[in-house]
Design an enzyme around this catalytic site. Structure first.
Site, PDB file in Angstrom:
ATOM      1  N   HIS A 221     -47.885  27.731  65.592  1.00 17.67           N
ATOM      2  CA  HIS A 221     -47.326  26.581  64.864  1.00 17.67           C
ATOM      3  C   HIS A 221     -46.878  27.053  63.480  1.00 17.67           C
ATOM      4  O   HIS A 221     -46.055  27.964  63.390  1.00 17.67           O
ATOM      5  CB  HIS A 221     -48.382  25.457  64.832  1.00 17.67           C
ATOM      6  N   HIS A 260     -39.351  27.158  71.386  1.00 15.37           N
ATOM      7  CA  HIS A 260     -39.804  25.853  70.888  1.00 15.37           C
ATOM      8  C   HIS A 260     -40.120  24.952  72.072  1.00 15.37           C
ATOM      9  O   HIS A 260     -39.453  25.030  73.101  1.00 15.37           O
ATOM     10  CB  HIS A 260     -38.720  25.198  70.024  1.00 15.37           C
ATOM     11  N   ASP A 311     -39.241  28.830  61.850  1.00 21.65           N
ATOM     12  CA  ASP A 311     -40.056  29.861  61.188  1.00 21.65           C
ATOM     13  C   ASP A 311     -39.384  31.214  61.087  1.00 21.65           C
ATOM     14  O   ASP A 311     -39.938  32.133  60.481  1.00 21.65           O
ATOM     15  CB  ASP A 311     -41.384  30.005  61.947  1.00 21.65           C
TER      16      ASP A 311
HETATM   17  C1  SDX Z   1     -43.296  25.379  64.794  1.00 20.92           C
HETATM   18  O1  SDX Z   1     -43.691  21.418  67.680  1.00 20.92           O
HETATM   19  C2  SDX Z   1     -42.980  21.556  66.603  1.00 20.92           C
HETATM   20  O2  SDX Z   1     -42.066  20.785  66.301  1.00 20.92           O
HETATM   21  C3  SDX Z   1     -43.399  22.718  65.748  1.00 20.92           C
HETATM   22  C4  SDX Z   1     -42.469  23.029  64.559  1.00 20.92           C
HETATM   23  C5  SDX Z   1     -42.544  21.943  63.513  1.00 20.92           C
HETATM   24  O3  SDX Z   1     -41.593  21.799  62.738  1.00 20.92           O
HETATM   25  O4  SDX Z   1     -43.632  21.321  63.379  1.00 20.92           O
HETATM   26  O5  SDX Z   1     -41.129  23.164  65.020  1.00 20.92           O
HETATM   27  C6  SDX Z   1     -42.889  24.314  63.852  1.00 20.92           C
HETATM   28  O6  SDX Z   1     -44.453  25.497  65.091  1.00 20.92           O
HETATM   29  C7  SDX Z   1     -42.236  26.227  65.444  1.00 20.92           C
HETATM   30  C8  SDX Z   1     -42.818  27.244  66.469  1.00 20.92           C
HETATM   31  C9  SDX Z   1     -43.447  28.411  65.678  1.00 20.92           C
HETATM   32  N1  SDX Z   1     -44.154  29.297  66.626  1.00 20.92           N
HETATM   33  C10 SDX Z   1     -43.639  30.485  66.973  1.00 20.92           C
HETATM   34  O7  SDX Z   1     -42.540  30.921  66.608  1.00 20.92           O
HETATM   35  C11 SDX Z   1     -44.543  31.294  67.887  1.00 20.92           C
HETATM   36  C12 SDX Z   1     -43.737  31.921  69.004  1.00 20.92           C
HETATM   37  N2  SDX Z   1     -43.259  30.836  69.897  1.00 20.92           N
HETATM   38  C13 SDX Z   1     -43.964  30.611  71.105  1.00 20.92           C
HETATM   39  O8  SDX Z   1     -45.336  30.860  71.072  1.00 20.92           O
HETATM   40  C14 SDX Z   1     -43.518  29.356  71.841  1.00 20.92           C
HETATM   41  O9  SDX Z   1     -42.154  29.381  71.912  1.00 20.92           O
HETATM   42  C15 SDX Z   1     -43.978  28.000  71.358  1.00 20.92           C
HETATM   43  C16 SDX Z   1     -45.441  27.936  71.186  1.00 20.92           C
HETATM   44  C17 SDX Z   1     -43.303  27.646  70.092  1.00 20.92           C
HETATM   45  C18 SDX Z   1     -43.567  26.993  72.417  1.00 20.92           C
HETATM   46  O10 SDX Z   1     -44.221  27.367  73.557  1.00 20.92           O
HETATM   47  P1  SDX Z   1     -44.189  26.533  74.913  1.00 20.92           P
HETATM   48  O11 SDX Z   1     -43.289  25.364  74.838  1.00 20.92           O
HETATM   49  O12 SDX Z   1     -45.591  26.271  75.303  1.00 20.92           O
HETATM   50  O13 SDX Z   1     -43.482  27.525  75.876  1.00 20.92           O
HETATM   51  P2  SDX Z   1     -44.259  28.523  76.833  1.00 20.92           P
HETATM   52  O14 SDX Z   1     -45.361  29.178  76.080  1.00 20.92           O
HETATM   53  O15 SDX Z   1     -44.586  27.804  78.081  1.00 20.92           O
HETATM   54  O16 SDX Z   1     -43.152  29.657  77.133  1.00 20.92           O
HETATM   55  C19 SDX Z   1     -42.178  29.448  78.151  1.00 20.92           C
HETATM   56  C20 SDX Z   1     -41.677  30.834  78.490  1.00 20.92           C
HETATM   57  C21 SDX Z   1     -42.816  31.807  78.773  1.00 20.92           C
HETATM   58  O17 SDX Z   1     -42.269  32.805  79.619  1.00 20.92           O
HETATM   59  P3  SDX Z   1     -42.994  33.061  81.056  1.00 20.92           P
HETATM   60  O18 SDX Z   1     -44.413  33.439  80.703  1.00 20.92           O
HETATM   61  O19 SDX Z   1     -42.898  31.714  81.782  1.00 20.92           O
HETATM   62  O20 SDX Z   1     -42.192  34.162  81.662  1.00 20.92           O
HETATM   63  O21 SDX Z   1     -40.972  31.418  77.368  1.00 20.92           O
HETATM   64  C22 SDX Z   1     -41.702  32.552  76.907  1.00 20.92           C
HETATM   65  C23 SDX Z   1     -43.092  32.468  77.472  1.00 20.92           C
HETATM   66  O22 SDX Z   1     -43.638  33.755  77.610  1.00 20.92           O
HETATM   67  N3  SDX Z   1     -41.718  32.467  75.462  1.00 20.92           N
HETATM   68  C24 SDX Z   1     -41.680  33.513  74.656  1.00 20.92           C
HETATM   69  C25 SDX Z   1     -41.690  32.990  73.359  1.00 20.92           C
HETATM   70  N4  SDX Z   1     -41.736  31.648  73.416  1.00 20.92           N
HETATM   71  C26 SDX Z   1     -41.763  31.336  74.737  1.00 20.92           C
HETATM   72  N5  SDX Z   1     -41.636  34.838  74.914  1.00 20.92           N
HETATM   73  C27 SDX Z   1     -41.600  35.657  73.836  1.00 20.92           C
HETATM   74  N6  SDX Z   1     -41.594  35.222  72.554  1.00 20.92           N
HETATM   75  C28 SDX Z   1     -41.638  33.906  72.288  1.00 20.92           C
HETATM   76  N7  SDX Z   1     -41.623  33.499  71.035  1.00 20.92           N
END
Ligand code: SDX
Length: 376
Positions: A221, A260, A311
């Site tokens: 997050h 996201h 971010d």
């Molecule tokens: C913020 O919710 C909000 O609005 C939050 C926010 C706000 O303003 O409040 O926007 C702020 O928190 C933004 C997000 C910051 N976090 C990150 O940048 C951390 C990296 N991002 C990921 O961990 C992820 O994208 C999330 C947590 C943000 C979202 O995750 P989801 O919706 O649970 O998606 P998922 O984990 O189910 O991933 C789906 C697929 C997976 O691939 P498979 O395992 O199915 O093959 O996409 C991949 C994931 O591995 N994936 C990523 C990735 N994000 C998703 N792979 C590599 N790097 C990434 N960043």
């Protein structure tokens, strides 16, 4: 794999109705109380946006100036809190200091002293105080002079002064103001949802914001902005971006700043922050982080089809001002407190205890064995 009917992470679950923020994840649109974030980032200030989130309408010039003056008047901390902050180890994680200090602030502001404890007055107090809490801690660990409330400064300018003990340039002030506008709210993100769950029990505003700060800290997050900078420092040069990113992806590691839960296209905030990262980098004659980020973006999108989120670029802007990386998430919190408090007040107005259920998949009907007969 979740059992049928179970929405892990509450994905796509519509938990409540709200007027504060709308996200169109398929079209990459973000709206605060009816206004497009691109218009707000281009034309308003953090003071105007905080007013909009709390009151549901844009302020007049006089109302915006009154709020700016109110922030200035509410920035100081009770001496008893500062004394306790002085006992916090300087090696502490600044988000732990922020969480602890917001919680402690309530102890030194008994209800009758708190400006409207669980009302817009309380929201204004907390929004005014967070930069002072962050600055007070950072100044002590850095040996900088004692912070002063500087009521003549806008919230963006005061945040830079609080952290760096210098007044920002006009460009720096505008860059920080835009960042604060972009981070101010985002519908039911995890930390805002935590605040609403807390408020839904009729707990108080300070407890709800304490819950939110603890939730924002997580690297999935708000903590991602700091980890983006760790990745950039690990990569070093654009030439190495491909190798480092592909290596991480091959190990199923997350690349911070990408992906996201709601946006299926580029986060509109990333679009704006990318422009500001370049603008401030050009003004400072240092495009190192910007160029690295552009290369990382290209690799991650090609390899995983992922887009940048809020971010990815924010830290490159703060870093160009000389702000240490471990203050980036506290800066996020100093803006999002406006959204957290707006959602808490909305929850109070249409209260419903938030209490989902779980699908029980454990054992049932086990025969009780007295402890004297248990063998481990
Ligand atoms: C913020 O919710 C909000 O609005 C939050 C926010 C706000 O303003 O409040 O926007 C702020 O928190 C933004 C997000 C910051 N976090 C990150 O940048 C951390 C990296 N991002 C990921 O961990 C992820 O994208 C999330 C947590 C943000 C979202 O995750 P989801 O919706 O649970 O998606 P998922 O984990 O189910 O991933 C789906 C697929 C997976 O691939 P498979 O395992 O199915 O093959 O996409 C991949 C994931 O591995 N994936 C990523 C990735 N994000 C998703 N792979 C590599 N790097 C990434 N960043």
């Amino acid at each position: 794999m979740a059992a049928p009917g179970v929405q892990r992470g509450l994905e796509d679950v519509v938990a409540l109705e709200s007027r504060i923020c709308f996200i169109d994840g398929h079209r990459g649109r973000l709206i605060y109380q009816g206004y497009d974030i691109r218009d707000l980032a281009a034309q308003s200030t953090f003071e105007e946006v905080a007013y909009l989130l709390w009151y549901g309408r844009l302020p007049t010039a006089s109302q915006s100036n009154d709020l700016r003056a109110r922030f200035g008047a509410l920035r100081s901390l009770p001496p008893a809190l500062v004394e306790r902050m002085d006992t916090m180890p300087v090696e502490s994680n600044p988000m732990d200091v922020l969480r602890t200090s917001v919680s402690a602030l309530a102890l030194f502001e008994p209800d009758e002293a708190r400006p409207g404890a669980s009302s817009i007055g309380g929201a204004q107090r907390l929004t005014a105080a967070l930069p002072t809490i962050i600055g007070t801690f950072h100044r002590r660990r850095s040996g900088l002079p004692t912070i002063r409330p500087r009521p003549e400064l806008s919230q963006a300018a005061y945040l830079v002064y609080a952290l760096l003990d210098r007044e920002p340039t006009e460009l720096e002030t505008r860059a920080v103001d835009v960042a604060l506008i972009l981070h101010a709210d985002h519908e039911l993100n995890a930390s805002t949802f935590a605040a609403r769950v807390t408020a839904s029990t009729l707990s108080d505003l300070y407890s709800a914001v304490t819950s939110a700060v603890g939730t924002l800290k997580g690297p999935l997050h708000g903590g991602a902005n700091e980890r983006v900078m760790e990745l950039l420092d690990e990569i070093g040069t654009p030439e190495l971006a491909e190798e480092v990113v592909k290596s991480k992806l091959s190990k199923h590691e997350r690349i911070m700043g990408f992906g996201h839960r709601v946006y299926k296209v580029e986060d509109p905030r990333a679009t704006i922050l990318r422009e500001w990262s370049k603008k401030v980098g050009e003004a400072k004659g240092n495009l190192r982080y910007y160029e690295l980020l552009r290369k990382v973006e290209e690799v991650v999108h090609r390899e995983k089809g992922l887009y940048p989120n809020v971010d990815l670029y924010s830290g490159s802007i703060y870093s160009l001002l000389g702000i240490p990386h471990d203050l980036f998430t506290p800066i996020f919190a100093s803006s999002r407190v406006a959204g957290w408090t707006a959602h808490v007040l909305e929850e109070y107005q249409d209260l419903r205890l938030i209490r989902p259920t779980a699908k029980y998949v454990g054992a049932t009907d086990l025969a009780y064995v007295p402890i004297s007969e248990r063998t481990g």
